[in-house]
Design a protein around this motif. Sequence first.
Motif, PDB file in Angstrom:
ATOM      1  N   TRP A 383       0.965  -1.178  -0.074  1.00 35.69           N
ATOM      2  CA  TRP A 383       0.031   0.135  -0.015  1.00 35.69           C
ATOM      3  C   TRP A 383       0.876   1.248   0.081  1.00 35.69           C
ATOM      4  O   TRP A 383       1.693   1.560   1.017  1.00 35.69           O
ATOM      5  N   PRO A 384       0.756   2.088  -1.051  1.00 35.03           N
ATOM      6  CA  PRO A 384       1.789   3.279  -1.062  1.00 35.03           C
ATOM      7  C   PRO A 384       1.747   4.120   0.227  1.00 35.03           C
ATOM      8  O   PRO A 384       3.157   4.432   0.479  1.00 35.03           O
ATOM      9  N   PRO A 385       0.901   4.359   0.853  1.00 33.84           N
ATOM     10  CA  PRO A 385       1.267   5.232   2.245  1.00 33.84           C
ATOM     11  C   PRO A 385       2.214   4.654   3.247  1.00 33.84           C
ATOM     12  O   PRO A 385       2.573   5.377   4.077  1.00 33.84           O
ATOM     13  N   VAL A 386       2.323   3.428   3.269  1.00 33.68           N
ATOM     14  CA  VAL A 386       3.001   2.790   4.260  1.00 33.68           C
ATOM     15  C   VAL A 386       4.624   2.346   3.827  1.00 33.68           C
ATOM     16  O   VAL A 386       4.568   1.543   2.360  1.00 33.68           O
ATOM     17  N   ALA A 387       5.653   2.697   4.170  1.00 32.73           N
ATOM     18  CA  ALA A 387       6.960   2.621   3.826  1.00 32.73           C
ATOM     19  C   ALA A 387       7.274   1.150   4.228  1.00 32.73           C
ATOM     20  O   ALA A 387       8.151   0.579   3.453  1.00 32.73           O
ATOM     21  N   LYS A 388       6.988   0.675   5.525  1.00 32.45           N
ATOM     22  CA  LYS A 388       7.703  -0.115   6.080  1.00 32.45           C
ATOM     23  C   LYS A 388       6.830  -0.886   7.120  1.00 32.45           C
ATOM     24  O   LYS A 388       6.130  -0.136   7.923  1.00 32.45           O
ATOM     25  N   ALA A 389       6.692  -2.202   7.099  1.00 31.53           N
ATOM     26  CA  ALA A 389       5.566  -2.832   8.235  1.00 31.53           C
ATOM     27  C   ALA A 389       6.528  -3.886   8.950  1.00 31.53           C
ATOM     28  O   ALA A 389       7.132  -4.620   8.170  1.00 31.53           O
ATOM     29  N   TRP A 390       6.965  -3.740  10.308  1.00 27.84           N
ATOM     30  CA  TRP A 390       7.577  -4.970  11.052  1.00 27.84           C
ATOM     31  C   TRP A 390       6.634  -5.862  11.848  1.00 27.84           C
ATOM     32  O   TRP A 390       5.819  -5.248  12.496  1.00 27.84           O
ATOM     33  N   ARG A 391       6.908  -6.933  12.121  1.00 26.50           N
ATOM     34  CA  ARG A 391       6.657  -7.652  13.206  1.00 26.50           C
ATOM     35  C   ARG A 391       7.403  -7.129  14.377  1.00 26.50           C
ATOM     36  O   ARG A 391       8.474  -6.860  14.293  1.00 26.50           O
ATOM     37  N   ARG A 392       6.701  -7.121  15.529  1.00 25.19           N
ATOM     38  CA  ARG A 392       7.371  -6.635  16.682  1.00 25.19           C
ATOM     39  C   ARG A 392       8.739  -7.486  17.049  1.00 25.19           C
ATOM     40  O   ARG A 392       9.567  -6.773  17.650  1.00 25.19           O
ATOM     41  N   TYR A 396      12.152  -5.394  18.357  1.00 24.78           N
ATOM     42  CA  TYR A 396      12.414  -5.683  19.703  1.00 24.78           C
ATOM     43  C   TYR A 396      12.741  -6.984  20.166  1.00 24.78           C
ATOM     44  O   TYR A 396      12.515  -8.099  19.488  1.00 24.78           O
ATOM     45  N   GLU A 397      13.607  -6.926  21.406  1.00 26.65           N
ATOM     46  CA  GLU A 397      13.937  -8.211  21.957  1.00 26.65           C
ATOM     47  C   GLU A 397      14.308  -8.140  23.481  1.00 26.65           C
ATOM     48  O   GLU A 397      14.548  -6.963  23.893  1.00 26.65           O
ATOM     49  N   GLY A 398      13.450  -9.085  24.209  1.00 24.27           N
ATOM     50  CA  GLY A 398      13.505  -9.126  25.664  1.00 24.27           C
ATOM     51  C   GLY A 398      12.194  -9.773  26.079  1.00 24.27           C
ATOM     52  O   GLY A 398      11.382 -10.092  25.536  1.00 24.27           O
ATOM     53  N   PRO A 399      12.031  -9.810  27.436  1.00 23.19           N
ATOM     54  CA  PRO A 399      11.079 -10.310  28.114  1.00 23.19           C
ATOM     55  C   PRO A 399       9.765  -9.395  27.845  1.00 23.19           C
ATOM     56  O   PRO A 399       8.735 -10.237  28.272  1.00 23.19           O
ATOM     57  N   TYR A 400       9.835  -8.356  27.300  1.00 23.90           N
ATOM     58  CA  TYR A 400       8.470  -7.809  27.312  1.00 23.90           C
ATOM     59  C   TYR A 400       8.137  -7.194  25.961  1.00 23.90           C
ATOM     60  O   TYR A 400       7.226  -6.599  25.655  1.00 23.90           O
ATOM     61  N   VAL A 401       8.498  -8.052  24.872  1.00 26.93           N
ATOM     62  CA  VAL A 401       8.194  -7.711  23.698  1.00 26.93           C
ATOM     63  C   VAL A 401       6.739  -8.003  23.339  1.00 26.93           C
ATOM     64  O   VAL A 401       5.923  -7.420  22.555  1.00 26.93           O
ATOM     65  N   SER A 402       6.157  -9.006  24.318  1.00 28.14           N
ATOM     66  CA  SER A 402       4.543  -9.253  23.786  1.00 28.14           C
ATOM     67  C   SER A 402       3.705  -8.356  24.448  1.00 28.14           C
ATOM     68  O   SER A 402       2.677  -8.159  24.270  1.00 28.14           O
ATOM     69  N   GLU A 403       4.383  -7.158  24.917  1.00 27.85           N
ATOM     70  CA  GLU A 403       3.416  -5.944  25.507  1.00 27.85           C
ATOM     71  C   GLU A 403       3.399  -4.993  24.209  1.00 27.85           C
ATOM     72  O   GLU A 403       2.617  -3.935  24.456  1.00 27.85           O
ATOM     73  N   ALA A 404       4.188  -5.188  23.097  1.00 28.56           N
ATOM     74  CA  ALA A 404       4.217  -4.240  22.179  1.00 28.56           C
ATOM     75  C   ALA A 404       2.916  -4.623  20.981  1.00 28.56           C
ATOM     76  O   ALA A 404       2.520  -5.658  21.222  1.00 28.56           O
ATOM     77  N   PRO A 405       2.712  -3.675  20.251  1.00 29.43           N
ATOM     78  CA  PRO A 405       1.669  -4.016  19.159  1.00 29.43           C
ATOM     79  C   PRO A 405       2.525  -5.030  18.185  1.00 29.43           C
ATOM     80  O   PRO A 405       3.505  -5.157  18.125  1.00 29.43           O
ATOM     81  N   ASP A 406       1.571  -5.720  17.600  1.00 25.51           N
ATOM     82  CA  ASP A 406       1.876  -7.032  17.104  1.00 25.51           C
ATOM     83  C   ASP A 406       2.748  -6.420  15.841  1.00 25.51           C
ATOM     84  O   ASP A 406       3.627  -7.153  15.334  1.00 25.51           O
ATOM     85  N   ILE A 407       2.351  -5.371  15.242  1.00 29.27           N
ATOM     86  CA  ILE A 407       2.948  -4.673  13.885  1.00 29.27           C
ATOM     87  C   ILE A 407       3.105  -3.292  13.867  1.00 29.27           C
ATOM     88  O   ILE A 407       2.048  -2.691  14.384  1.00 29.27           O
ATOM     89  N   ILE A 408       4.391  -2.880  13.587  1.00 22.02           N
ATOM     90  CA  ILE A 408       4.565  -1.487  13.722  1.00 22.02           C
ATOM     91  C   ILE A 408       4.963  -1.103  12.375  1.00 22.02           C
ATOM     92  O   ILE A 408       5.629  -1.697  11.536  1.00 22.02           O
ATOM     93  N   LEU A 409       4.534   0.215  12.273  1.00 23.48           N
ATOM     94  CA  LEU A 409       4.506   0.913  10.825  1.00 23.48           C
ATOM     95  C   LEU A 409       5.377   2.074  10.985  1.00 23.48           C
ATOM     96  O   LEU A 409       5.262   2.647  11.640  1.00 23.48           O
ATOM     97  N   GLU A 410       5.998   2.158   9.528  1.00 20.50           N
ATOM     98  CA  GLU A 410       6.688   3.612   9.196  1.00 20.50           C
ATOM     99  C   GLU A 410       5.847   3.872   7.960  1.00 20.50           C
ATOM    100  O   GLU A 410       5.943   3.265   7.071  1.00 20.50           O
ATOM    101  N   LEU A 411       4.975   5.126   8.123  1.00 19.53           N
ATOM    102  CA  LEU A 411       4.560   5.681   6.957  1.00 19.53           C
ATOM    103  C   LEU A 411       5.214   6.266   6.049  1.00 19.53           C
ATOM    104  O   LEU A 411       6.524   6.914   6.492  1.00 19.53           O
TER     105      LEU A 411
END
Length: 534
Positions: A383-392, A396-411
């Motif tokens: 989708w052109p408005p999105v530059a990048k989509a990452w799985r969390r 991130y790495e560490g014991p609290y990754v599960s508290e992040a949103p599932d997918i993080i975007l760069e518009l």
Amino acid sequence: MPSMPRFLLIGLDGAEHSLLERWMREGHLPHLARLLNEGAFMPCASVTPPATFPAWTTCVTGVNPGRHGVFDFTTPAPGAYALRFTNATYRRAPALWNVLSKAGRRVCVLGVPATYPPEPVNGVLVSGFDSPVATRVDRSFVYPPAYYPRVRDWRFADFQESHIGPGWHAQALPKLLEGIAIKQRIACELLAEEPWDFFMLVFGESDTVAHHFWAFHDPASPRASGQLTGFEDAVLRVYARLDEAVGALESAAGGDCTVGVVSDHGFGGAGTGVVHLNNWLAEQGLLAFASTSDSWLKGLALATIPSSWQGRLFRRFHGLASKAESRSRFGGIHWPATRAWSEELNYFPSIRVNLRGREALGQVEPSDYGAFCTDLCATLEAWPPVAKAWRREELYEGPYVSEAPDIILELALEDGYSHACLRSRGGPCFRRIGPAERLGGKERGMNGSHRPTGVLFLSEPSLARRASLFDVAPTVLARLGVQGPPLEGVDLFRQDALPHSGDVFSDVEMPPAPYSEEEERIIEERLRALGYLE
């Protein structure tokens, strides 16, 4: 006998590298220019996305959000389509003041975001803003409380930032300049009168002025028009006043300390494109809207409660504020027919999966979760408005990754200008703002927006040419000769990892302390009695 090393760390929230470089060259920022000439000046990478709470927390802990546990102003409430406001007790990694206090060093910390409520330290701690509606400190911000009379004038942006109308900018600019002067005065008094080994303060005015005055400052901004006149030098005036404050703070600290100046992210202009992620998800068949929405409460509160009351009411009626924010973000979605949704945060565009077993009405099976996220990232990036989509897990790495949103975007940027991510319940998934929306406001797409690269100055030369927020804490600890827990950055003077004690400092960590259901019930009853809730 040589004196103990000391470190003065000055935060300029959102200070933009390109502006500093230009205005130092033009002679507008003499004190920062002297740091450049005598020491070091380099770009400083933020976290992803470059949001205030996780960025400053990474700066002072030296670890990524997956290890320190702070991702946003809020965190999801377990098992419910709701959230809780984040506070300092949600930080699960030791900050500089924890490590230094334990090592017997005296600290003075003023106004660092995500530090409310204040922690006991060997010295003085004045919390940064506890919520986006905070305007100034009260006694609950200060440790030890006896210092409150000395810091009581410390303020944040003591004006509302949601409804930008005629005359707003004329009132806001003098208050920003006054706020810098007040912080400078308080900090200089403490620098001169208190014993300290580490002193840190954060100025938020560089962030606020860029959010609201960028279109005045930048004639190429697609949000600029003939109506935006009279404040073309507002950003420069704030930066110049901050430069003056840096010089005063250095002078008050004395010549026997290392000085650092850091921003948690950079800045740029916002364009005219608006992304509505939930509308896009609905278009993909992944989300369904309910017939009605009860997201009116937060908007009504921000529109009708005076800004000077909002911070106090937030602290007193914290549970109800969480409910209002939850309704604003989650209202109007039909969960039994929804597989993914977005909180549609402009500063943190992201998507959460409606996962069975985690959410009350989860629709995606855990066995399908990985493939679902991977496929959704690929579809988003097409989708052109999105530059990048990452799985969390990619960020991130560490014991609290599960508290992040599932997918993080760069518009995506359009001609160098960012799209806004705004909340909608139906309608187009992408649109252009109208003339009345150009100046924006909080949650309306402000005309300046965060960028992923900030800046770092050091008063002594460094061979490093680039830095990241991860490097700040190890550089401070190395210069002060204190070992701490394992960190992810490097000492920028030696450009190597800092030896660590192996101590995880579990005794200085505090478990998250949200309000109890009984406290929230009492708070809600109080707010009803005051007439703020029907």
